[in-house]
Design a protein around this motif. Structure first.
Motif, mmCIF file in Angstrom:
data_model
loop_
_atom_site.group_PDB
_atom_site.id
_atom_site.type_symbol
_atom_site.label_atom_id
_atom_site.label_comp_id
_atom_site.label_asym_id
_atom_site.label_seq_id
_atom_site.Cartn_x
_atom_site.Cartn_y
_atom_site.Cartn_z
ATOM 1 N N GLU A 1 0.874 -1.181 0.000
ATOM 2 C CA GLU A 1 0.000 0.000 0.000
ATOM 3 C C GLU A 1 0.908 1.226 0.000
ATOM 4 O OE1 GLU A 1 -4.002 -0.380 2.754
ATOM 5 O OE2 GLU A 1 -2.087 -0.088 3.691
ATOM 6 N N ASP A 2 0.531 2.244 -0.726
ATOM 7 C CA ASP A 2 1.449 3.368 -0.889
ATOM 8 C C ASP A 2 1.213 4.426 0.198
ATOM 9 O OD1 ASP A 2 3.406 4.857 -1.921
ATOM 10 O OD2 ASP A 2 2.427 5.285 -3.843
ATOM 11 N N VAL A 3 1.413 4.014 1.467
ATOM 12 C CA VAL A 3 1.131 4.928 2.583
ATOM 13 C C VAL A 3 1.997 6.196 2.475
ATOM 14 C CG1 VAL A 3 1.032 5.180 5.106
ATOM 15 C CG2 VAL A 3 0.534 2.974 4.071
ATOM 16 N N ASP A 4 3.235 6.033 2.000
ATOM 17 C CA ASP A 4 4.116 7.213 1.883
ATOM 18 C C ASP A 4 3.496 8.279 0.991
ATOM 19 O OD1 ASP A 4 5.914 6.014 3.497
ATOM 20 O OD2 ASP A 4 7.328 5.456 1.909
ATOM 21 N N GLN B 1 -8.072 4.955 -2.996
ATOM 22 C CA GLN B 1 -8.636 4.088 -4.042
ATOM 23 C C GLN B 1 -7.820 4.188 -5.329
ATOM 24 O OE1 GLN B 1 -13.346 3.543 -3.205
ATOM 25 N NE2 GLN B 1 -12.838 5.277 -4.466
ATOM 26 N N LEU B 2 -7.426 5.413 -5.655
ATOM 27 C CA LEU B 2 -6.648 5.625 -6.879
ATOM 28 C C LEU B 2 -5.312 4.881 -6.805
ATOM 29 C CD1 LEU B 2 -6.463 7.241 -9.532
ATOM 30 C CD2 LEU B 2 -5.413 9.084 -8.219
ATOM 31 N N THR B 3 -4.622 5.001 -5.660
ATOM 32 C CA THR B 3 -3.306 4.351 -5.555
ATOM 33 C C THR B 3 -3.462 2.824 -5.565
ATOM 34 O OG1 THR B 3 -3.271 4.441 -3.118
ATOM 35 C CG2 THR B 3 -2.260 6.283 -4.279
ATOM 36 N N LEU B 4 -4.565 2.326 -5.003
ATOM 37 C CA LEU B 4 -4.764 0.875 -5.020
ATOM 38 C C LEU B 4 -5.122 0.385 -6.422
ATOM 39 C CD1 LEU B 4 -6.325 0.533 -1.522
ATOM 40 C CD2 LEU B 4 -4.394 -0.806 -2.347
ATOM 41 N N ALA B 5 -5.873 1.189 -7.171
ATOM 42 C CA ALA B 5 -6.185 0.805 -8.558
ATOM 43 C C ALA B 5 -4.882 0.692 -9.346
ATOM 44 C CB ALA B 5 -7.126 1.828 -9.188
ATOM 45 N N LYS B 6 -3.946 1.614 -9.092
ATOM 46 C CA LYS B 6 -2.647 1.543 -9.775
ATOM 47 C C LYS B 6 -1.914 0.259 -9.387
ATOM 48 C CE LYS B 6 -0.192 5.530 -9.783
ATOM 49 N NZ LYS B 6 0.189 6.846 -9.193
ATOM 50 N N ASN B 7 -2.000 -0.113 -8.110
ATOM 51 C CA ASN B 7 -1.342 -1.355 -7.672
ATOM 52 C C ASN B 7 -1.954 -2.583 -8.345
ATOM 53 O OD1 ASN B 7 0.301 0.137 -6.075
ATOM 54 N ND2 ASN B 7 -0.536 -0.546 -4.120
ATOM 55 N N ILE C 1 -8.453 -2.508 -3.629
ATOM 56 C CA ILE C 1 -9.423 -1.411 -3.769
ATOM 57 C C ILE C 1 -10.746 -1.791 -3.077
ATOM 58 C CG2 ILE C 1 -10.332 -2.185 -6.019
ATOM 59 C CD1 ILE C 1 -10.325 0.879 -6.766
ATOM 60 N N HIS C 2 -10.952 -3.101 -2.909
ATOM 61 C CA HIS C 2 -12.213 -3.562 -2.300
ATOM 62 C C HIS C 2 -12.252 -3.279 -0.794
ATOM 63 C CE1 HIS C 2 -12.621 -5.375 -6.180
ATOM 64 N NE2 HIS C 2 -11.431 -5.940 -6.022
ATOM 65 N N SER C 3 -11.100 -3.453 -0.116
ATOM 66 C CA SER C 3 -11.124 -3.106 1.318
ATOM 67 C C SER C 3 -11.165 -1.594 1.497
ATOM 68 C CB SER C 3 -9.957 -3.724 2.082
ATOM 69 O OG SER C 3 -8.751 -3.605 1.396
ATOM 70 N N ALA C 4 -10.553 -0.879 0.545
ATOM 71 C CA ALA C 4 -10.664 0.585 0.623
ATOM 72 C C ALA C 4 -12.149 0.977 0.620
ATOM 73 C CB ALA C 4 -9.932 1.229 -0.548
ATOM 74 N N LEU D 1 -21.559 8.623 -1.890
ATOM 75 C CA LEU D 1 -22.040 8.138 -3.193
ATOM 76 C C LEU D 1 -21.005 8.381 -4.292
ATOM 77 C CD1 LEU D 1 -25.783 9.270 -3.057
ATOM 78 C CD2 LEU D 1 -24.848 6.961 -2.738
ATOM 79 N N VAL D 2 -20.378 9.543 -4.272
ATOM 80 C CA VAL D 2 -19.373 9.845 -5.299
ATOM 81 C C VAL D 2 -18.170 8.908 -5.149
ATOM 82 C CG1 VAL D 2 -17.715 11.585 -6.104
ATOM 83 C CG2 VAL D 2 -20.092 12.235 -5.657
ATOM 84 N N ALA D 3 -17.738 8.674 -3.907
ATOM 85 C CA ALA D 3 -16.590 7.772 -3.693
ATOM 86 C C ALA D 3 -16.946 6.344 -4.118
ATOM 87 C CB ALA D 3 -16.147 7.815 -2.230
ATOM 88 N N CYS D 4 -18.189 5.926 -3.865
ATOM 89 C CA CYS D 4 -18.616 4.577 -4.290
ATOM 90 C C CYS D 4 -18.601 4.475 -5.815
ATOM 91 C CB CYS D 4 -20.023 4.254 -3.776
ATOM 92 S SG CYS D 4 -20.092 4.023 -2.004
ATOM 93 N N GLU D 5 -18.975 5.558 -6.468
ATOM 94 C CA GLU D 5 -18.988 5.557 -7.929
ATOM 95 C C GLU D 5 -17.550 5.489 -8.481
ATOM 96 O OE1 GLU D 5 -21.474 5.005 -9.685
ATOM 97 O OE2 GLU D 5 -20.638 5.421 -11.667
ATOM 98 N N TRP D 6 -16.635 6.231 -7.844
ATOM 99 C CA TRP D 6 -15.214 6.112 -8.219
ATOM 100 C C TRP D 6 -14.782 4.659 -8.086
ATOM 101 C CZ3 TRP D 6 -11.943 8.948 -10.802
ATOM 102 C CH2 TRP D 6 -12.105 10.340 -10.840
ATOM 103 N N TYR D 7 -15.163 4.024 -6.965
ATOM 104 C CA TYR D 7 -14.795 2.622 -6.737
ATOM 105 C C TYR D 7 -15.320 1.741 -7.867
ATOM 106 C CZ TYR D 7 -15.408 -2.157 -5.142
ATOM 107 O OH TYR D 7 -15.423 -3.529 -5.094
#
Ligand code: DCP
Length: 231
Positions: free
Chosen positions: A51-54, A84-90, A108-111, A131-137
């Motif tokens: 996970e890209d915590v840094d 979510q964005l950084t996890l999608a990249k992973n 991204i699912h646990s996010a 709702l917007v964050a769920c749609e991004w997901y």
């Protein structure tokens, strides 16, 4: 004046490959994901994707993690959409030639089903933000291959997680309440064991409340089951 985020150094020009096996590690804060990932980083045919915590702690000087802990109602949405964005990249990342297994920290699912859900239920996100964050997901998860061949759930007593978090003293997590870890534990259980949200791969559950030597034995057995070559 408007500025752009400095582009992160592009990953090397090495050609990356689709892994034969993708394994994702799920678990609470302090469940021991780092220990597991460090253990497997000694395996030559396993590629660990953290996970890209840094990057959450430094968006051109902005520490989103700290901002979200200090003022969740203001910043939780920004943090979670960035996570979510950084996890999608992973999920989208390939592995080097010679790596058979991609071992990824969370997903991204646990996010979505643990952290975002928890922030919403704790009243830190407005309904519109949720709702917007769920749609991004939904969109990010549908355009990247985010399924796993195996999900390893490090099931841990929240009190044990709390002791570990206090022990490691990460500045952003100073004063992190046991209550938050209990809530996040509940979200994991509802999702992974009670079927409240969809699974993204077959799952095994490891008892991660155990002490280090016992955990290392479990990890060794897991490595053997994955057919990965240890040293
Ligand atoms: N975090 C968050 N939102 C997410 C994921 C994580 O706010 N969607 C926060 C919780 C922690 C920090 O980010 O404060 C890092 O989380 P981890 O649980 O990944 O921490 P570790 O890497 O330390 O894991 P472990 O303790 O299992 O080794």
């Amino acid at each position: 004046t408007a500025t752009e985020l400095p582009r992160q150094a592009e990953e090397s020009s090495e050609v990356l490959h689709t892994p034969r096996l993708t394994v994702c590690i799920e678990g609470n804060i302090g469940s021991g994901k780092t220990t597991l990932l460090e253990y497997f980083s000694q395996y030559p045919d396993v590629e660990v994707v953290r996970e890209d915590v840094d990057s959450w702690c430094n968006v051109d000087g902005h520490n989103l993690l700290q901002m979200a802990y200090q003022e969740p109602a203001r910043w939780a949405h920004l943090l979670q959409t960035y996570v979510q964005l950084t996890l999608a990249k992973n999920h989208a990342r390939g592995v080097s030639e010679g790596s058979k297994v991609k071992l990824m920290e969370r997903s991204i699912h646990s996010a979505r089903y643990v952290f975002l859900e928890n922030q919403y239920r704790s009243g830190h996100l407005s309904h519109a933000e949720y709702l917007v964050a769920c749609e991004w997901y939904r969109q990010l998860a549908s355009i990247t291959d985010s399924q796993a061949d195996l999900v390893v759930y490090l099931q841990t007593d929240p009190k044990t997680c709390h002791e570990r978090v206090v022990g490691r003293g990460r500045p952003e997590e100073a004063g992190l309440p046991l209550r938050l870890l209990q809530d996040l534990h509940k979200r994991h259980e509802e999702w992974l064991l009670e079927g409240r949200f969809p699974a993204y791969g077959p799952m095994i559950v490891l008892n991660a409340s155990a002490d280090l030597p016992a955990m290392l034995r479990e990890y060794r057995a897991l490595g053997a089951n994955l057919g990965a070559a240890g040293k």
